[in-house]
Design a protein around this motif. Structure first.
Motif, PDB file in Angstrom:
ATOM      1  N   ALA A 120     -60.583  -2.989  43.209  1.00  0.00           N
ATOM      2  CA  ALA A 120     -59.908  -4.226  43.582  1.00  0.00           C
ATOM      3  C   ALA A 120     -60.168  -5.297  42.529  1.00  0.00           C
ATOM      4  O   ALA A 120     -61.276  -5.425  42.008  1.00  0.00           O
ATOM      5  N   GLY A 121     -59.118  -6.041  42.216  1.00  0.00           N
ATOM      6  CA  GLY A 121     -59.227  -7.146  41.261  1.00  0.00           C
ATOM      7  C   GLY A 121     -58.968  -8.463  41.967  1.00  0.00           C
ATOM      8  O   GLY A 121     -59.090  -8.571  43.186  1.00  0.00           O
ATOM      9  N   PHE A 122     -58.566  -9.473  41.209  1.00  0.00           N
ATOM     10  CA  PHE A 122     -58.285 -10.800  41.761  1.00  0.00           C
ATOM     11  C   PHE A 122     -56.837 -10.913  42.200  1.00  0.00           C
ATOM     12  O   PHE A 122     -55.950 -10.269  41.656  1.00  0.00           O
ATOM     13  N   ASN A 123     -56.570 -11.758  43.197  1.00  0.00           N
ATOM     14  CA  ASN A 123     -55.226 -12.088  43.661  1.00  0.00           C
ATOM     15  C   ASN A 123     -54.375 -10.867  44.007  1.00  0.00           C
ATOM     16  O   ASN A 123     -53.185 -10.834  43.714  1.00  0.00           O
ATOM     17  N   GLY A 124     -54.972  -9.841  44.592  1.00  0.00           N
ATOM     18  CA  GLY A 124     -54.209  -8.676  45.031  1.00  0.00           C
ATOM     19  C   GLY A 124     -53.941  -7.642  43.954  1.00  0.00           C
ATOM     20  O   GLY A 124     -53.258  -6.658  44.202  1.00  0.00           O
ATOM     21  N   THR A 125     -54.459  -7.857  42.748  1.00  0.00           N
ATOM     22  CA  THR A 125     -54.286  -6.851  41.698  1.00  0.00           C
ATOM     23  C   THR A 125     -55.354  -5.790  41.860  1.00  0.00           C
ATOM     24  O   THR A 125     -56.298  -5.948  42.623  1.00  0.00           O
ATOM     25  N   MET A 126     -55.208  -4.708  41.119  1.00  0.00           N
ATOM     26  CA  MET A 126     -56.237  -3.675  41.059  1.00  0.00           C
ATOM     27  C   MET A 126     -56.550  -3.440  39.590  1.00  0.00           C
ATOM     28  O   MET A 126     -55.642  -3.376  38.757  1.00  0.00           O
ATOM     29  N   GLU A 127     -57.820  -3.327  39.268  1.00  0.00           N
ATOM     30  CA  GLU A 127     -58.233  -3.033  37.900  1.00  0.00           C
ATOM     31  C   GLU A 127     -58.180  -1.527  37.706  1.00  0.00           C
ATOM     32  O   GLU A 127     -58.610  -0.760  38.560  1.00  0.00           O
ATOM     33  N   LEU A 128     -57.671  -1.112  36.567  1.00  0.00           N
ATOM     34  CA  LEU A 128     -57.460   0.296  36.263  1.00  0.00           C
ATOM     35  C   LEU A 128     -58.236   0.636  34.996  1.00  0.00           C
ATOM     36  O   LEU A 128     -58.107  -0.051  33.985  1.00  0.00           O
TER      37      LEU A 128
END
Length: 150
Positions: free
Chosen positions: A116-124
């Motif tokens: 999980a990243g910031f503001n609903g993004t996901m880190e890949l």
């Protein structure tokens, strides 16, 4: 899965019909393979340090826009410049690749992990160490393609 094959020497164009309960990543991949059965082996050219290289999709980890360039990274993390637009590459690369943002396409089998990243993004994180992000607008299709829950 039950599979039937009918061989007919007079068949002009092969076709397949699948009766499935739901779409899975394996079935999506099988469809892509069947659709490209009679196509030439997919390879395209990319440049690096003034040299032209022939690239095969299986060698790629990630394709993305960087500034005004379309670039790809191979398994070793080497960077190449491509001469095709991203939308065309997305079509050419096939079912083993997934769009994760407006500017990035990744090889599914070369993903190391996501978080999980910031503001609903996901880190890949790719296996070659390159990091990118799955944008909110592509998160749902990414999860569906990989068979992930919620």
């Amino acid at each position: 899965m039950k599979v039937e094959c009918h061989i007919n020497a007079g068949c002009k164009e092969p076709s397949a019909v699948l009766h499935i309960k739901k779409m899975t990543p394996s079935i999506t991949e099988a469809i892509s393979i069947l659709e490209h059965e009679d196509a030439d082996v997919l390879a395209f050219t990319a440049t690096k340090e003034g040299k032209t290289y022939f690239m095969e999709p299986e060698e790629l980890e990630l394709v993305r826009t960087e500034g005004r360039e379309i670039v790809c990274y191979d398994k070793q993390g080497s960077r190449y410049i491509l001469n095709k637009p991203l939308y065309e590459l997305e079509h050419l690369l096939g079912s083993r690749f997934v769009r994760v943002s407006k500017s990035t396409i990744v090889h599914i089998r070369r993903i190391d992990h996501v978080k999980a990243g910031f503001n609903g993004t996901m880190e890949l994180m790719m296996k070659n160490g390159i990091k990118d992000y799955i944008s909110r607008s592509f998160r749902k299709s990414f999860k569906e393609k990989l068979g992930m829950e919620g």
